[in-house]
Write an enzyme that holds these catalytic residues in place. Structure first.
Site, short mmCIF file in Angstrom:
data_model
loop_
_atom_site.label_atom_id
_atom_site.label_comp_id
_atom_site.label_asym_id
_atom_site.label_seq_id
_atom_site.Cartn_x
_atom_site.Cartn_y
_atom_site.Cartn_z
N GLY A 472 0.74 -1.17 -0.05
CA GLY A 472 -0.14 0.16 -0.04
C GLY A 472 0.86 1.21 -0.06
O GLY A 472 0.32 2.41 -0.33
N GLY A 514 12.47 -0.45 0.96
CA GLY A 514 11.83 -1.07 -0.43
C GLY A 514 12.03 0.00 -1.72
O GLY A 514 12.77 -0.63 -2.57
N ARG A 626 16.03 11.79 -3.08
CA ARG A 626 15.06 12.05 -4.36
C ARG A 626 13.70 11.39 -3.96
O ARG A 626 13.64 10.25 -3.62
CB ARG A 626 15.90 11.44 -5.54
CG ARG A 626 14.96 11.64 -7.05
CD ARG A 626 14.51 13.22 -7.26
NE ARG A 626 15.59 13.73 -7.87
CZ ARG A 626 15.99 14.93 -7.79
NH1 ARG A 626 15.28 15.61 -6.78
NH2 ARG A 626 16.88 15.67 -8.68
N PRO A 630 6.07 11.44 -6.19
CA PRO A 630 5.57 12.42 -5.05
C PRO A 630 4.28 12.08 -4.48
O PRO A 630 3.97 12.41 -3.13
CB PRO A 630 5.55 13.72 -5.96
CG PRO A 630 6.54 13.39 -7.27
CD PRO A 630 6.40 11.84 -7.27
N GLN A 636 2.54 8.53 2.19
CA GLN A 636 3.13 7.84 3.27
C GLN A 636 3.50 9.05 4.58
O GLN A 636 3.20 8.76 5.56
CB GLN A 636 4.73 7.72 2.75
CG GLN A 636 4.52 6.63 2.01
CD GLN A 636 4.58 5.03 2.92
OE1 GLN A 636 4.05 5.22 3.84
NE2 GLN A 636 5.36 4.29 2.41
N GLY A 702 9.10 5.58 4.48
CA GLY A 702 7.93 5.30 5.09
C GLY A 702 8.02 5.24 6.62
O GLY A 702 6.83 5.62 7.33
N GLU A 703 9.23 5.07 7.35
CA GLU A 703 9.14 5.07 8.88
C GLU A 703 9.39 6.42 9.33
O GLU A 703 8.87 6.78 10.32
CB GLU A 703 10.27 3.92 9.34
CG GLU A 703 9.98 2.71 8.44
CD GLU A 703 10.06 1.55 9.06
OE1 GLU A 703 9.47 1.51 10.21
OE2 GLU A 703 10.35 0.42 8.62
MO1 MOS Z 1 8.85 -2.14 9.07
S1 MOS Z 1 8.17 -1.76 11.01
O1 MOS Z 1 10.46 -2.45 9.21
O2 MOS Z 1 7.93 -3.06 8.28
#
Ligand code: MOS
Length: 736
Positions: A472, A514, A626, A630, A636, A702-703
Site C-alpha cells: 500500500g 523498499g 530524491r 511524489p 506516506q 515510510g518510517e
Molecule cells: Mo517495518 S516496522 O520494518 O515493516
C-alpha cells in the site's frame, strides 16, 4: 547519481483498489475450499493438560480437528527467529507441545466446510490447564532483565553505542536534563487481517497465498518447518493490505494451514480474526527510557546518556536499537546508550512502524524541548545549533543531511516566528489553549540486495521483476514512474511482477528500504536495457521507443538482468538473499552513513473545560533524498503523521498483570484516530538526491514519516499548558 526529477504520478493501482478488483489472499473463495479457525489458550502461561475436542468434532460440517497430540503435527519443526538466522517472528511454534507461552496462543485448529461451522466448533473446544505464574509488565518485581550488550545477540549490530565520555561530560555540563519517558505496547492493526490460503498440488507443490512483506522468508521457513526443499513451496503476495512490520516474517498460522490442507487434500483458508491477531503476531513492545542531556549555556549539547528497557518474550530476545537513533540525531560528542530486555510472558514483540525511532525520538525530542526552556532558547534554533555533517558514532560523513533545511522550511510554512515562547501564552478565539510544538526525526538509510529482471516487448510492454512487496506504500507506482522516465515509455505500460517467489528473490521489504532497494535496481536494469537496445539498433535514432527498435530488429522481446548490492556488501550477500535471510546493509557503509530526516510542526488546541486535545494543524518537511513518486510519498508522510497522532493520544494495548494477554483486542477498544480527529496536514519535501547511497539518490521515507510526531505533540501540549507529559499515550486525565 542522476538529476532526474519525477512528475506527480497517480497511484497506478488506485482504480482497481477502489473497485475492489485487487485480490488479497483472503479474497480467494473457491467452491472446494475449506475454512480453518483456531481455538486459543485462556491462561497466561503453563501447560495444557487436556484439550477436549469431542463437541468440536461433532459439529456438522467439521472435517478436521488438530491439537498438539496429533501425529499430523508431530513432524513439524520451528522455523527459527527472524533475528537469529531463522524465518519466523518468534522461535516458538504453538501446538507442537502442551506448552502455553502466553494467553491467546492457539491450542487447536478446526477445519470445516463453512467459516460458520469452523467458528462454532472452535468455541466448543474445552481445555484443562496447569497454570504457571506470569510476568507481563516491565515493572514486574522479579523480572528477568538481560543487558543486550552481554547477550548472545550479534555484535556490533546490537552492541551499546558509545562515543567520548558521556558520564564525565554530563557531570561537568552547566545545564542538564534528567527525565524518564515511557511508551506502551501497541499493535499494528493493518486493515488486512493475517490470512493464509494453503493448497497442495498433485506434484507435491505447496502453494501459499498470504499477504506478507517477506515472501522468500515465508517460503524458506515453511520448507524448514515441513521438511521440504524450498523448490516445493511457492508463496504469492502481490498486494498486502497494510502491514507495518506485522507481516514481516513467517507467522504461526501458516504451517498450521499447510498441514491442515495436506490432511484434508483440499485448499484451506485460515483468516486470523482481529482479536487473535493481537496474540498471534508481533507488536510494539512496552519500553521505558531514562534520558540525560548536558549542554553549554550557548545551547551546544555536550552529553547524552540514553538508558532503555524494552519488553521481550521468554523464548526470544527481540533486539532493540533505541540509542542508535538518539546518539545520531545531533552533533553530541559524548554519548552512551544502554539497551536492556525485560522478559515477559507474551509472544515475541517485533517491528512496528518506526519501531525504535518513534519512541526514542519521543524521549530525546521531549528532553531537547525541556532543555530549550531551561536555556530560554527557541526550540528550532536549539536544534539547528546542534547540526552536524558527520555521524557522531562512526565519525564517517553523512551522505546527505538536510534536517536544518527541513526545520527552516517547516518553521516558515507553519508561521513559527509568530510563536510566543511562554507556556499558556496563546489562546484560540473559542478560548481553547493553543500550543505550538516542534520535533525532529530521523531513520536509517538501509539497503537490501536485489536482482532485477527487465523485459520489454515489441507490443510496448515493460515488465519488471524485482524483490519488493506492495503493502500500500506505492512501490508499484514508484517502479513504474522510474522506469517510464528512464525508458521514455508511458507509465501505464510498466507492469511490476513482485511478491511472488517464482520470480527473483523476494527479500523482506521493511525498514523503509523498499524503494531505495528496488527502484535503483530497476533503473540500473533500464540502463542495461538501453545499452542492449542500442546494440540492436545501430542506426541509433534517439526518439525510437524500445518497441519500435524491437520491431525493426524483428525481435519479440528483450530481457536483461542485473544484480545489485549495497556499498560494502560482499558477493556472498546474494547467497543470503536467495536463502530468504535478512541481508540488509546500513545505515553505516564503508565510506559514509545515511539517514533520512524530518521536521514536524504541530498545533494543539486544548478545550479549557474538558481538556480534550485536538490537533488541527501539522506541517511536516522530509529529507528522504530524491522523491520518485511524489503522490504516494505525500500519502506516506500524511499517514505517518496520522499514526503519530494515534500513537501519542490514543493507542495502547492494555494489559492486566493478573491474566496476561492484551485486553482491548479489537478496533472498538483499541482506539485509533478517526477522520474527525485529523485536521490539516501539510507535507513538503527537500527532494535533494542523496549523492552516495544509490544511483537514483533515493533514501528512506515510510518510517521516518512518523518519527518525531509524538514529541512535537507533547511539546505543543507543554506550550499550551505548562504540563510536561512523559508517558504515552497522553489522555484527558493527564491534563485535568
Ligand atoms: Mo517495518 S516496522 O520494518 O515493516
Amino acid at each position: 547519481m542522476s538529476d532526474t526529477t519525477y512528475p506527480d504520478t497517480p497511484r497506478i493501482d488506485a482504480r482497481d483498489k477502489v473497485r475492489g478488483a485487487t485480490r488479497y489472499a483472503a479474497d480467494d473463495a473457491r467452491a472446494d475450499m475449506l475454512h480453518a479457525t483456531l481455538a486459543i489458550a485462556t491462561i497466561g502461561r503453563g501447560r495444557v493438560d487436556h484439550v477436549d475436542t469431542r463437541a468440536a468434532r461433532a459439529t456438522p460440517g467439521v472435517r478436521l480437528v488438530l491439537t498438539h497430540d496429533d501425529a499430523d503435527l508431530a513432524g513439524l519443526k520451528t522455523a527459527g527467529f527472524v533475528m537469529g538466522g531463522g524465518y519466523a517472528f518468534q522461535n516458538f511454534q504453538p501446538m507442537l507441545s502442551p506448552e502455553i507461552a502466553y494467553r491467546g496462543q492457539p491450542i487447536a485448529l478446526i477445519v470445516a466446510e463453512t467459516l460458520e461451522a469452523a467458528t462454532e466448533a472452535a468455541a466448543l473446544v474445552g481445555a484443562t490447564y496447569t497454570p504457571a505464574p506470569i510476568q507481563v509488565s516491565l515493572d514486574a518485581p522479579a523480572a528477568d532483565i538481560v543487558a543486550q550488550a552481554d547477550s548472545p545477540l550479534p555484535k556490533p549490530m546490537f552492541a551499546d553505542v558509545t562515543a567520548g565520555d558521556a558520564d564525565a561530560a554530563f557531570a561537568d555540563a552547566p545545564l542538564t536534563i534528567d527525565a524518564a519517558y515511557t511508551g506502551p505496547p501497541q499493535h499494528q492493526n493493518p486493515m488486512e487481517l493475517l490470512a493464509t490460503v494453503a493448497e497442495w498440488g498433485d506434484d507435491g507443490m505447496l502453494l501459499i497465498h498470504e499477504g506478507t512483506q517477506n515472501a522468500e522468508g515465508v517460503r524458506q521457513g515453511l520448507a524448514r518447518q515441513l521438511g521440504l526443499t524450498p523448490d516445493k513451496v511457492r508463496v504469492i503476495s502481490p498486494y498486502v493490505g497494510g502491514s507495518f512490520g506485522q507481516k514481516n516474517s513467517l507467522q504461526m498460522q501458516t504451517a498450521l494451514a499447510a498441514v491442515a490442507a495436506r490432511c484434508v487434500k483440499r485448499p484451506v483458508k485460515l483468516v486470523v480474526p482481529r482479536a487473535q491477531g493481537f496474540h498471534d503476531a508481533s507488536f510494539r513492545p512496552a519500553s521505558r527510557h531514562r534520558m540525560r542531556l548536558g549542554a553549554e549555556h550557548n545551547g551546544r549539547m555536550v552529553a547524552l546518556i540514553h538508558e532503555a528497557d524494552s519488553q521481550t518474550s521468554r523464548h526470544d530476545l527481540f533486539p532493540t536499537q533505541y540509542a542508535s537513533l538518539t546518539a545520531r540525531l545531533y552533533d553530541i560528542k559524548n554519548v552512551r546508550g544502554r539497551e536492556r530486555l525485560v522478559r515477559t510472558d507474551v509472544q515475541t514483540p517485533g517491528y512496528m512502524r518506526a519501531p525504535f525511532e518513534h519512541i526514542a525520538a519521543f524521549a530525546l525530542e521531549s528532553a531537547v524541548d525541556e532543555l530549550a526552556y531551561e536555556l530560554d532558547m527557541d526550540p528550532v534554533a536549539l536544534r539547528t545549533a546542534n547540526d552536524t555533517t558527520t555521524d557522531p558514532i562512526s565519525t564517517r560523513p553523512l551522505s546527505s543531511r538536510h534536517l536544518a533545511e527541513c526545520l527552516r522550511r517547516g518553521a516558515e510554512r507553519f508561521g513559527w516566528p509568530r510563536r510566543h515562547m511562554a507556556p499558556g501564552s496563546m489562546r484560540a478565539d473559542d478560548g481553547s489553549l493553543v500550543g505550538w510544538g516542534v520535533a525532529s526525526g530521523a531513520y536509517p538509510g538501509s539497503t537490501a540486495p536485489a536482482i532485477a529482471r527487465l523485459r520489454v516487448t515489441d507490443t510496448g510492454g515493460v515488465f519488471i521483476d524485482v524483490g519488493v512487496h506492495e503493502m500500500g506504500q506505492g512501490v508499484r507506482t514508484a517502479l513504474a514512474a522510474a522506469l517510464a522516465a528512464r525508458l521514455r515509455v508511458p507509465v501505464e505500460s510498466v507492469i511490476a511482477e513482485i511478491g511472488d517467489t517464482r520470480g527473483t528473490p523476494q527479500h523482506l521489504t521493511a525498514g523503509a528500504w523498499g524503494t531505495a532497494t528496488a527502484v535503483p535496481a530497476a533503473v540500473e536494469a533500464a540502463e542495461a536495457m538501453l545499452d542492449a537496445l542500442r546494440r540492436l539498433d545501430p542506426v541509433g535514432a534517439p526518439e525510437r521507443s524500445p518497441a519500435q527498435i524491437l520491431r525493426a530488429a524483428g525481435r519479440a522481446s528483450l530481457d536483461v538482468e542485473i544484480w545489485r548490492k549495497a556499498q560494502g556488501q560482499p558477493d556472498a550477500i546474494f547467497g543470503q538473499l536467495t536463502q530468504g535471510l535478512v541481508a540488509v546493509a546500513g545505515p553505516e557503509y564503508p565510506e559514509f552513513v545515511t539517514f533520512s530526516y524530518i521536521a514536524h510542526f504541530v498545533e494543539v488546541h486544548i478545550e479549557p473545560g474538558t481538556r480534550r486535545v485536538r490537533v488541527p494543524r501539522v506541517v511536516s518537511v522530509a529529507d528522504c533524498g530524491r522523491v520518485v513518486s511524489p503522490r504516494t510519498a505525500r500519502s506516506q508522510v500524511a499517514g505517518g503523521v496520522v499514526w503519530g497522532i494515534g500513537a501519542t493520544l490514543r493507542e495502547i494495548s492494555e494489559v492486566d498483570a493478573r491474566f496476561g494477554g492484551f485486553l482491548n483486542a479489537d478496533l472498538a477498544d483499541y482506539v485509533v484516530p478517526v477522520n474527525a480527529d485529523i485536521g490539516s496536514i501539510e507535507v513538503d519535501f527537500i527532494d535533494e538526491p542523496d549523492p552516495l547511497l544509490n544511483s537514483v539518490g533515493v533514501k528512506t521515507l515510510g518510517e521516518v514519516a512518523m518519527v518525531g510526531v509524538a514529541p512535537a505533540i507533547a511539546n505543543a501540549i507543554y506550550h499550551a499548558t505548562g504540563r510536561r507529559l512523559r508517558d504515552l499515550p497522553i489522555r484527558i486525565e493527564h491534563l485535568l
